[in-house]
Design a protein around this motif. Sequence first.
Motif, PDB file in Angstrom:
ATOM      1  N   LEU A 106      -6.936  10.119  -2.180  1.00 47.85           N
ATOM      2  CA  LEU A 106      -5.575   9.945  -1.695  1.00 47.85           C
ATOM      3  C   LEU A 106      -4.784   9.037  -2.625  1.00 47.85           C
ATOM      4  CD1 LEU A 106      -6.558   9.288   2.023  1.00 47.85           C
ATOM      5  CD2 LEU A 106      -5.936  11.474   0.975  1.00 47.85           C
ATOM      6  N   ASP A 107      -3.548   9.405  -2.871  1.00 47.62           N
ATOM      7  CA  ASP A 107      -2.686   8.595  -3.727  1.00 47.62           C
ATOM      8  C   ASP A 107      -2.249   7.328  -3.002  1.00 47.62           C
ATOM      9  OD1 ASP A 107      -2.708  10.406  -5.867  1.00 47.62           O
ATOM     10  OD2 ASP A 107      -1.028  11.536  -5.027  1.00 47.62           O
ATOM     11  N   VAL A 108      -2.051   6.274  -3.780  1.00 48.89           N
ATOM     12  CA  VAL A 108      -1.489   5.020  -3.278  1.00 48.89           C
ATOM     13  C   VAL A 108      -0.016   5.018  -3.674  1.00 48.89           C
ATOM     14  CG1 VAL A 108      -1.551   2.501  -3.472  1.00 48.89           C
ATOM     15  CG2 VAL A 108      -3.691   3.819  -3.483  1.00 48.89           C
ATOM     16  N   ASP A 109       0.846   4.730  -2.726  1.00 47.33           N
ATOM     17  CA  ASP A 109       2.285   4.717  -2.993  1.00 47.33           C
ATOM     18  C   ASP A 109       2.781   3.296  -3.200  1.00 47.33           C
ATOM     19  OD1 ASP A 109       2.668   7.506  -2.749  1.00 47.33           O
ATOM     20  OD2 ASP A 109       2.718   7.330  -0.561  1.00 47.33           O
ATOM     21  N   ASP A 110       3.952   3.190  -3.782  1.00 51.12           N
ATOM     22  CA  ASP A 110       4.635   1.905  -3.925  1.00 51.12           C
ATOM     23  C   ASP A 110       5.285   1.588  -2.577  1.00 51.12           C
ATOM     24  OD1 ASP A 110       6.074  -0.301  -4.728  1.00 51.12           O
ATOM     25  OD2 ASP A 110       7.247   0.752  -6.237  1.00 51.12           O
ATOM     26  N   ASP A 111       5.176   0.350  -2.140  1.00 52.47           N
ATOM     27  CA  ASP A 111       5.744  -0.013  -0.839  1.00 52.47           C
ATOM     28  C   ASP A 111       7.226  -0.363  -0.903  1.00 52.47           C
ATOM     29  OD1 ASP A 111       5.842  -2.575  -1.898  1.00 52.47           O
ATOM     30  OD2 ASP A 111       4.499  -3.462  -0.415  1.00 52.47           O
ATOM     31  N   GLY A 112       7.836  -0.291  -2.091  1.00 52.39           N
ATOM     32  CA  GLY A 112       9.253  -0.589  -2.240  1.00 52.39           C
ATOM     33  C   GLY A 112       9.551  -2.054  -2.462  1.00 52.39           C
TER      34      GLY A 112
END
Length: 127
Positions: A106-112
């Motif tokens: 699963l990809d890890v996203d940027d939390d902003g």
Amino acid sequence: MRRILHLAKRSDWEAARLDGTYRWSTRDATVADTGFVHASTSAQLPRVAAMAYADLPSADLVVLVVDLDTLTSQGIEVRWESLDGAAEPFPHVYAPLPTSAVIAVLDVDDDGAGGHAMPDVTGFAVA
């Protein structure tokens, strides 16, 4: 089915897919260095990301969903241990990780806000 998680550098996982074995324990340390693969539950994963991977871009990280039954069937021991004064035990896989035990990547996203947003793992029966 029981599952645990391992936060990995995308490049390390891609290399492991070529030979069928993931040999990393944690960031920049192999199973040969530590004796086991550090893993976590879904609740522990954000702390692991903040502690060991905060300076890496989210795009460079993936979460490996590891099936415990597959590990057991291959004779690989998993121990739940508290190390370095940790209050709660973490799962440790006492062998390099066969890629066949990884049921999802699963990809890890940027939390902003400059951090990492962990993927939703609720559909994977993760501890």
